[in-house]
Design a protein around this motif. Structure first.
Motif, PDB file in Angstrom:
ATOM      1  N   PHE A  20      30.256  44.406   2.612  1.00 22.54           N
ATOM      2  CA  PHE A  20      29.720  45.649   3.169  1.00 22.54           C
ATOM      3  C   PHE A  20      30.727  46.213   4.156  1.00 22.54           C
ATOM      4  O   PHE A  20      31.086  45.563   5.131  1.00 22.54           O
ATOM      5  CB  PHE A  20      28.378  45.379   3.873  1.00 22.54           C
ATOM      6  CG  PHE A  20      27.797  46.611   4.513  1.00 22.54           C
ATOM      7  CD1 PHE A  20      27.361  47.670   3.736  1.00 22.54           C
ATOM      8  CD2 PHE A  20      27.719  46.722   5.892  1.00 22.54           C
ATOM      9  CE1 PHE A  20      26.838  48.814   4.313  1.00 22.54           C
ATOM     10  CE2 PHE A  20      27.199  47.856   6.482  1.00 22.54           C
ATOM     11  CZ  PHE A  20      26.755  48.909   5.687  1.00 22.54           C
ATOM     12  N   ALA A  38      27.239  68.202  -0.433  1.00 23.85           N
ATOM     13  CA  ALA A  38      26.069  67.859   0.394  1.00 23.85           C
ATOM     14  C   ALA A  38      25.936  66.342   0.400  1.00 23.85           C
ATOM     15  O   ALA A  38      26.449  65.651  -0.479  1.00 23.85           O
ATOM     16  CB  ALA A  38      24.802  68.498  -0.191  1.00 23.85           C
ATOM     17  N   GLY A  39      25.261  65.818   1.398  1.00 22.59           N
ATOM     18  CA  GLY A  39      25.000  64.375   1.454  1.00 22.59           C
ATOM     19  C   GLY A  39      26.260  63.567   1.723  1.00 22.59           C
ATOM     20  O   GLY A  39      27.207  64.037   2.351  1.00 22.59           O
ATOM     21  N   ASP A  40      26.237  62.326   1.211  1.00 22.63           N
ATOM     22  CA  ASP A  40      27.350  61.411   1.480  1.00 22.63           C
ATOM     23  C   ASP A  40      28.667  61.925   0.906  1.00 22.63           C
ATOM     24  O   ASP A  40      29.731  61.458   1.322  1.00 22.63           O
ATOM     25  CB  ASP A  40      27.042  60.023   0.890  1.00 22.63           C
ATOM     26  CG  ASP A  40      26.110  59.213   1.781  1.00 22.63           C
ATOM     27  OD1 ASP A  40      25.439  59.808   2.649  1.00 22.63           O
ATOM     28  OD2 ASP A  40      26.051  57.978   1.613  1.00 22.63           O
ATOM     29  N   PRO A  47      25.254  53.112   8.955  1.00 15.09           N
ATOM     30  CA  PRO A  47      23.799  53.323   8.845  1.00 15.09           C
ATOM     31  C   PRO A  47      23.062  53.209  10.177  1.00 15.09           C
ATOM     32  O   PRO A  47      21.863  53.496  10.239  1.00 15.09           O
ATOM     33  CB  PRO A  47      23.349  52.234   7.879  1.00 15.09           C
ATOM     34  CG  PRO A  47      24.445  51.232   7.814  1.00 15.09           C
ATOM     35  CD  PRO A  47      25.714  51.910   8.237  1.00 15.09           C
ATOM     36  N   GLY A  50      20.038  55.407  11.153  1.00 13.75           N
ATOM     37  CA  GLY A  50      19.294  55.855   9.976  1.00 13.75           C
ATOM     38  C   GLY A  50      19.257  57.361   9.784  1.00 13.75           C
ATOM     39  O   GLY A  50      18.210  57.931   9.483  1.00 13.75           O
ATOM     40  N   ARG A  51      20.433  58.028   9.922  1.00 15.84           N
ATOM     41  CA  ARG A  51      20.437  59.481   9.798  1.00 15.84           C
ATOM     42  C   ARG A  51      21.015  59.971   8.466  1.00 15.84           C
ATOM     43  O   ARG A  51      20.861  61.146   8.124  1.00 15.84           O
ATOM     44  CB  ARG A  51      21.260  60.088  10.948  1.00 15.84           C
ATOM     45  CG  ARG A  51      20.643  59.994  12.317  1.00 15.84           C
ATOM     46  CD  ARG A  51      19.458  60.914  12.481  1.00 15.84           C
ATOM     47  NE  ARG A  51      19.777  62.317  12.263  1.00 15.84           N
ATOM     48  CZ  ARG A  51      20.270  63.108  13.209  1.00 15.84           C
ATOM     49  NH1 ARG A  51      20.485  62.653  14.408  1.00 15.84           N
ATOM     50  NH2 ARG A  51      20.529  64.373  12.951  1.00 15.84           N
ATOM     51  N   GLY A  52      21.708  59.107   7.729  1.00 20.36           N
ATOM     52  CA  GLY A  52      22.496  59.559   6.577  1.00 20.36           C
ATOM     53  C   GLY A  52      21.708  60.302   5.516  1.00 20.36           C
ATOM     54  O   GLY A  52      22.056  61.411   5.124  1.00 20.36           O
ATOM     55  N   MET A  53      20.632  59.691   5.023  1.00 14.23           N
ATOM     56  CA  MET A  53      19.871  60.312   3.934  1.00 14.23           C
ATOM     57  C   MET A  53      19.244  61.627   4.392  1.00 14.23           C
ATOM     58  O   MET A  53      19.298  62.636   3.686  1.00 14.23           O
ATOM     59  CB  MET A  53      18.788  59.350   3.452  1.00 14.23           C
ATOM     60  CG  MET A  53      17.951  59.888   2.323  1.00 14.23           C
ATOM     61  SD  MET A  53      16.551  58.817   1.957  1.00 14.23           S
ATOM     62  CE  MET A  53      15.549  59.007   3.403  1.00 14.23           C
ATOM     63  N   ASN A  54      18.681  61.595   5.609  1.00 11.49           N
ATOM     64  CA  ASN A  54      18.037  62.813   6.112  1.00 11.49           C
ATOM     65  C   ASN A  54      19.040  63.944   6.292  1.00 11.49           C
ATOM     66  O   ASN A  54      18.746  65.109   6.011  1.00 11.49           O
ATOM     67  CB  ASN A  54      17.323  62.511   7.424  1.00 11.49           C
ATOM     68  CG  ASN A  54      16.136  61.600   7.189  1.00 11.49           C
ATOM     69  OD1 ASN A  54      15.352  61.846   6.295  1.00 11.49           O
ATOM     70  ND2 ASN A  54      16.031  60.546   7.952  1.00 11.49           N
TER      71      ASN A  54
HETATM   72  C1  LIG Z   1      22.658  49.759   4.562  1.00 10.71           C
HETATM   73  C2  LIG Z   1      22.316  51.222   4.610  1.00 10.71           C
HETATM   74  C3  LIG Z   1      21.153  51.619   5.267  1.00 10.71           C
HETATM   75  C4  LIG Z   1      20.804  52.981   5.358  1.00 10.71           C
HETATM   76  N1  LIG Z   1      19.660  53.345   6.021  1.00 10.71           N
HETATM   77  C5  LIG Z   1      19.335  54.645   6.119  1.00 10.71           C
HETATM   78  C6  LIG Z   1      18.149  55.047   6.806  1.00 10.71           C
HETATM   79  O1  LIG Z   1      17.405  54.230   7.339  1.00 10.71           O
HETATM   80  N2  LIG Z   1      17.868  56.386   6.875  1.00 10.71           N
HETATM   81  C7  LIG Z   1      18.669  57.324   6.313  1.00 10.71           C
HETATM   82  O2  LIG Z   1      18.375  58.523   6.427  1.00 10.71           O
HETATM   83  N3  LIG Z   1      19.799  56.965   5.629  1.00 10.71           N
HETATM   84  C8  LIG Z   1      20.143  55.657   5.518  1.00 10.71           C
HETATM   85  N4  LIG Z   1      21.268  55.286   4.835  1.00 10.71           N
HETATM   86  C9  LIG Z   1      22.125  56.312   4.247  1.00 10.71           C
HETATM   87  C10 LIG Z   1      21.603  56.771   2.876  1.00 10.71           C
HETATM   88  O3  LIG Z   1      21.400  55.653   2.034  1.00 10.71           O
HETATM   89  C11 LIG Z   1      22.650  57.716   2.257  1.00 10.71           C
HETATM   90  O4  LIG Z   1      23.048  58.671   3.224  1.00 10.71           O
HETATM   91  C12 LIG Z   1      22.054  58.439   1.051  1.00 10.71           C
HETATM   92  O5  LIG Z   1      21.633  57.502   0.083  1.00 10.71           O
HETATM   93  C13 LIG Z   1      23.114  59.350   0.448  1.00 10.71           C
HETATM   94  O6  LIG Z   1      22.541  60.024  -0.635  1.00 10.71           O
HETATM   95  P1  LIG Z   1      23.442  60.885  -1.577  1.00 10.71           P
HETATM   96  O7  LIG Z   1      22.545  61.370  -2.661  1.00 10.71           O
HETATM   97  O8  LIG Z   1      24.212  61.894  -0.779  1.00 10.71           O
HETATM   98  O9  LIG Z   1      24.553  59.896  -2.143  1.00 10.71           O
HETATM   99  P2  LIG Z   1      24.320  58.608  -3.065  1.00 10.71           P
HETATM  100  O10 LIG Z   1      23.030  57.924  -2.740  1.00 10.71           O
HETATM  101  O11 LIG Z   1      25.608  57.804  -2.965  1.00 10.71           O
HETATM  102  O12 LIG Z   1      24.152  59.211  -4.511  1.00 10.71           O
HETATM  103  C14 LIG Z   1      25.272  59.629  -5.250  1.00 10.71           C
HETATM  104  C15 LIG Z   1      24.958  59.346  -6.708  1.00 10.71           C
HETATM  105  O13 LIG Z   1      25.988  59.933  -7.511  1.00 10.71           O
HETATM  106  C16 LIG Z   1      26.357  59.004  -8.503  1.00 10.71           C
HETATM  107  N5  LIG Z   1      27.741  59.313  -8.901  1.00 10.71           N
HETATM  108  C17 LIG Z   1      28.892  59.055  -8.249  1.00 10.71           C
HETATM  109  N6  LIG Z   1      29.942  59.510  -8.930  1.00 10.71           N
HETATM  110  C18 LIG Z   1      29.444  60.085 -10.066  1.00 10.71           C
HETATM  111  C19 LIG Z   1      30.048  60.739 -11.161  1.00 10.71           C
HETATM  112  N7  LIG Z   1      31.372  60.915 -11.256  1.00 10.71           N
HETATM  113  N8  LIG Z   1      29.240  61.212 -12.124  1.00 10.71           N
HETATM  114  C20 LIG Z   1      27.888  61.059 -12.051  1.00 10.71           C
HETATM  115  N9  LIG Z   1      27.260  60.446 -10.998  1.00 10.71           N
HETATM  116  C21 LIG Z   1      28.039  59.961 -10.040  1.00 10.71           C
HETATM  117  C22 LIG Z   1      26.227  57.633  -7.840  1.00 10.71           C
HETATM  118  O14 LIG Z   1      26.090  56.609  -8.793  1.00 10.71           O
HETATM  119  C23 LIG Z   1      24.970  57.830  -7.019  1.00 10.71           C
HETATM  120  O15 LIG Z   1      23.805  57.537  -7.756  1.00 10.71           O
HETATM  121  C24 LIG Z   1      21.644  53.951   4.749  1.00 10.71           C
HETATM  122  C25 LIG Z   1      22.814  53.538   4.076  1.00 10.71           C
HETATM  123  C26 LIG Z   1      23.138  52.192   4.008  1.00 10.71           C
HETATM  124  C27 LIG Z   1      24.394  51.773   3.269  1.00 10.71           C
END
Ligand SMILES: Cc1cc2nc3c(=O)[nH]c(=O)nc-3n(C[C@H](O)[C@H](O)[C@H](O)COP(=O)(O)OP(=O)(O)OC[C@H]3O[C@@H](n4cnc5c(N)ncnc54)[C@H](O)[C@@H]3O)c2cc1C
Length: 143
Positions: A20, A38-40, A47, A50-54
């Motif tokens: 990790f 948008a997003g990650d 983490p 816990g702000r990343g997803m929101n």
């Molecule tokens: C340990 C941990 C704990 C966390 N706890 C919290 C919490 O308590 N509260 C909170 O708000 N956030 C939390 N987060 C953060 C949260 O998980 C992320 O910010 C969120 O999941 C990001 O969502 P996303 O859709 O932007 O990206 P992702 O979840 O990374 O989704 C991206 C998707 O795109 C897909 N993808 C990638 N490349 C391609 C491609 N070329 N073609 C097609 N698909 C593709 C991937 O497989 C994935 O499914 C935590 C993160 C971690 C690691």
């Protein structure tokens, strides 16, 4: 990590493990032409808090509202400062929590609960963790 637990568990068999790592990155611009991030994809951080997803959900909702109101050009200006402040805060918190200095960790674990117990500081910390320290979403505002 086990040395942070109040007891020392004995691991008999590891069925699955992975590494990790914490990334800490923010794009300069959320938009290039008709491509929006948008997003990650735009920001990734510890983490802690816990702000990343929101943050990502808020990005998407803001972008949808901006597109609907034909003001998508404001997207980076609206979202970049918020992500920057979250990265700054999570960076500080992560450095403190993962410090190699046992003395610093000990100070943090004793002082932080005392400070957050103070209503003025406690409410600020709560606002930050719950994302209430950012501008109220414009699409929820009354006319
Ligand atoms: C340990 C941990 C704990 C966390 N706890 C919290 C919490 O308590 N509260 C909170 O708000 N956030 C939390 N987060 C953060 C949260 O998980 C992320 O910010 C969120 O999941 C990001 O969502 P996303 O859709 O932007 O990206 P992702 O979840 O990374 O989704 C991206 C998707 O795109 C897909 N993808 C990638 N490349 C391609 C491609 N070329 N073609 C097609 N698909 C593709 C991937 O497989 C994935 O499914 C935590 C993160 C971690 C690691």
């Amino acid at each position: 990590m086990f040395n942070r637990l109040p007891f020392q568990p004995k691991v008999k068999k590891v069925k699955w493990q992975s590494e990790f790592r914490i990334s800490d990155r923010l794009v300069e611009s959320y938009q290039r032409g008709n491509i929006f991030l948008a997003g990650d994809a735009a920001h990734i951080h510890s983490p802690v808090g816990g702000r990343g997803m929101n943050l990502g959900i808020e990005d998407a909702a803001t972008l949808a509202w901006l597109i609907a109101t034909r003001t998508a050009g404001r997207y980076t200006a609206m979202r970049h400062p918020i992500a920057r402040s979250v990265l700054r805060m999570t960076g500080v918190q992560t450095s403190l929590l993962t410090s190699k200095s046992a003395a610093l960790r000990s100070i943090v674990s004793r002082i932080v609960p005392l400070l957050t117990g103070l209503p003025v500081i406690g409410s600020k910390v709560l606002e930050q963790f719950s994302g209430l320290n950012v501008p109220f979403p414009p699409w929820l505002e009354k006319d």
